[in-house]
Scaffold this active site. Structure first.
Site, mmCIF file in Angstrom:
data_model
loop_
_atom_site.group_PDB
_atom_site.id
_atom_site.type_symbol
_atom_site.label_atom_id
_atom_site.label_comp_id
_atom_site.label_asym_id
_atom_site.label_seq_id
_atom_site.Cartn_x
_atom_site.Cartn_y
_atom_site.Cartn_z
ATOM 1 N NE ARG A 28 -11.277 -26.132 -38.437
ATOM 2 C CZ ARG A 28 -12.200 -25.299 -38.437
ATOM 3 N NH1 ARG A 28 -12.826 -25.361 -37.372
ATOM 4 N NH2 ARG A 28 -13.410 -25.058 -39.953
ATOM 5 N N GLY A 93 -10.119 -19.744 -52.560
ATOM 6 C CA GLY A 93 -11.257 -19.704 -52.411
ATOM 7 C C GLY A 93 -12.722 -20.318 -53.054
ATOM 8 N N GLY A 155 -21.531 -17.083 -42.779
ATOM 9 C CA GLY A 155 -21.283 -15.638 -43.469
ATOM 10 C C GLY A 155 -22.939 -15.074 -43.383
ATOM 11 C CG ASN A 185 -24.377 -17.967 -47.930
ATOM 12 O OD1 ASN A 185 -24.802 -18.936 -48.224
ATOM 13 N ND2 ASN A 185 -22.692 -17.895 -48.099
ATOM 14 C CG ASN A 243 -15.445 -27.118 -40.815
ATOM 15 O OD1 ASN A 243 -14.898 -27.627 -42.100
ATOM 16 N ND2 ASN A 243 -16.292 -26.790 -40.394
ATOM 17 N NE ARG A 455 -13.962 -92.710 -27.214
ATOM 18 C CZ ARG A 455 -15.140 -92.847 -26.647
ATOM 19 N NH1 ARG A 455 -15.230 -91.395 -26.232
ATOM 20 N NH2 ARG A 455 -15.389 -93.005 -25.996
#
Length: 495
Positions: A28, A93, A155, A185, A243, A455
């Site tokens: 994402r 997982g 969760g 959680n 994310n 110059r």
């Protein structure tokens, strides 16, 4: 399950390991760069996780990597060579990720902390409190939790009648009444090593995602008679993961707000917090003033009484007492006490401006040492130069340091004067107390006390415009001016 150590013994023992989960895809974020390397207040997300984990002084610290792991491992080598890595080649997982991490460590005894690589606000102090709570309660597992007004996506913590944690249910697997629970959680835990090892061995992928959930270790521990506790944190930001770019922006804004508040309470004046950004490693003294549009990055330090801004960005710059830096961009530079910089100055790496010196309007410097009280006031490029005390560099001066192959150094001595619109072609040395006439192109050294004039002699060609620009407005104006001048001369002669 064997008996756990006495709580008093647990308090004295070191943490066996911290496992930082950092293997996720981060899709994402929509970036070719690993999500974990995106920065909050000047540091990668992962660096915050490693710092927090290191604060509990574990015997082992392992980061579980997966997606874009080459980037992550290279970054860890730079910032934390003491950290070990474990590879989760397939995303099966959180439970599987922890299994991969522990496989690198062998048999462990004591406690294991599990945290994440994308929670930059989590502090080492919070992890220490989590461990202390775990030990004092004699828990098998302690989870870091928080109450949120909108728990969507998290969760849920399901508590038992005795207020211990019965289980954690993921939102996609939760019943309607469980989704109404506001205690969430964080995914951050302390486990007894034996409890974690036994729990991981009993995990199954019998869920909506077909993954091994680390949360299921709680149910395994409960069935074995283990107590599962919770440490509720009030600072919700410490449980926030990142994310996508929107969440990254929000996290940066919150981190910056806290940094600004800390500095204002420490005696720094920040005129407009809404437009001021300060990285975590910046150091500010009392009575520093930051004007609107100021950004201080990296290891920038600003001493007492200095005024920075408006519209100034400094990266790894040291600013001395009572210096003033206005509408300037600078990096890897040093600005002395009482010095003045800007407006519209560009200080590139290697610039050293000593006390009471000046780098003025539309001046660019690089590898330039400008002595005490020396001035480069305006419209100058000063690359690879050493300018002595009290010297003055006129407007429009160019230090021509590059011949297309090599770069060379020009030295201007103490209290010397370089006239406007001069070019000093390196390598040359202008001695102490020397002068360079305006408009000169200097290719050789100038000794102390000399005047260098380099110059061409001026030559005026009569009638050039009439011959080369006949019929133009320029020629018409010149003719009119000549006629007027002739008429005035005749009147003068007659009088």
């Amino acid at each position: 399950m064997s008996a756990r150590p006495d709580p008093a013994d647990r308090r004295a023992a070191p943490i066996a390991a911290v496992v930082v989960l950092a293997a996720g895809g981060g899709t994402r974020m929509k970036s070719a760069r690993s999500k974990l390397l995106h920065e909050v207040a000047g540091h990668s997300m992962l660096s915050y996780a490693v710092d927090a984990a290191t604060a509990v002084e574990p015997q082992h610290l392992v980061v579980v990597v997966g997606h874009q792991r080459e980037q992550v491992q290279a970054h860890l080598t730079d910032i934390a060579p003491h950290v070990r890595t474990a590879v989760q080649a397939e995303q099966k997982g959180t439970g599987h990720a922890v299994q991969c991490g522990l496989a690198e460590l062998g048999e462990l005894a004591g406690e294991i902390v599990v945290t994440y690589g994308d929670v930059p606000m989590l502090t080492g102090e919070t992890l220490k409190e989590l461990v202390t709570t775990h030990r004092e309660a004699g828990d098998a597992i302690t989870v870091l939790t928080a109450h949120v007004a909108n728990p969507t996506g998290y969760g849920r913590i399901i508590r038992d009648d005795d207020d211990t944690v019965a289980r954690i249910v993921e939102e996609r697997d939760a019943a309607e009444h469980e989704r109404r629970v506001t205690e969430i959680n964080s995914g951050i835990y302390v486990f007894d090593a034996e409890v974690l090892r036994e729990g991981l061995g009993q995990l199954t992928a019998n869920n909506d995602q077909g993954e091994l959930y680390l949360t299921d270790v709680i149910s395994v521990a409960r069935r074995s008679g283990g107590r599962v506790g919770a440490f509720v944190i009030e600072d919700l930001w410490q449980t926030e993961g990142i994310n996508d770019r929107l969440q990254l922006s929000r996290m940066n804004a919150e981190m910056n707000r806290r940094i600004l508040e800390r500095w204002m309470r420490a005696g720094v004046t920040i005129a407009d917090p809404a437009t001021t950004w300060i990285h975590a490693d910046v150091d500010l003294a009392e009575d520093v003033t930051l004007l609107p549009g100021t950004t201080l990055q990296g290891a920038t330090s600003v001493a007492t009484g200095a005024v920075i801004g408006p519209e100034t960005t400094l990266t790894d710059v040291e600013v001395g007492e009572n210096a003033t830096v206005t509408r300037t961009q600078g990096s890897l530079a040093s600005i002395g006490a009482g010095a003045v910089v800007g407006p519209f100055a560009y200080l590139r790496p290697g610039t050293i401006l000593e006390a009471k010196g000046k780098i003025g309007t539309f001046v660019e410097t690089k590898n330039a040492r400008i002595g005490p009280g020396a001035k480069v006031p305006h419209l100058t490029y000063a690359g690879d130069v050493v300018i002595g005390e009290g010297a003055n560099i006129g407007a429009g001066t160019i230090f021509a340091n590059y011949d297309g192959v090599t770069k060379a150094v020009t030295t201007v001595g103490r209290y010397s004067f370089v006239g406007s619109n001069s070019v000093l072609t390196a390598p040359v040395t202008i001695g102490d107390g020397a002068y360079v006439a305006a408009g000169s192109a200097v290719t050789g050294d100038v000794d102390p006390g000399q005047l260098a004039v380099a110059r061409g002699r001026q030559r005026n060609i009569n009638g050039w415009v009439a011959r080369k620009r006949a019929g133009s407005k320029t020629a018409e104006a010149a003719a009119e001016a000549s006629a007027s001048s002739d008429a005035q001369t005749q009147q003068g002669d007659q009088s």
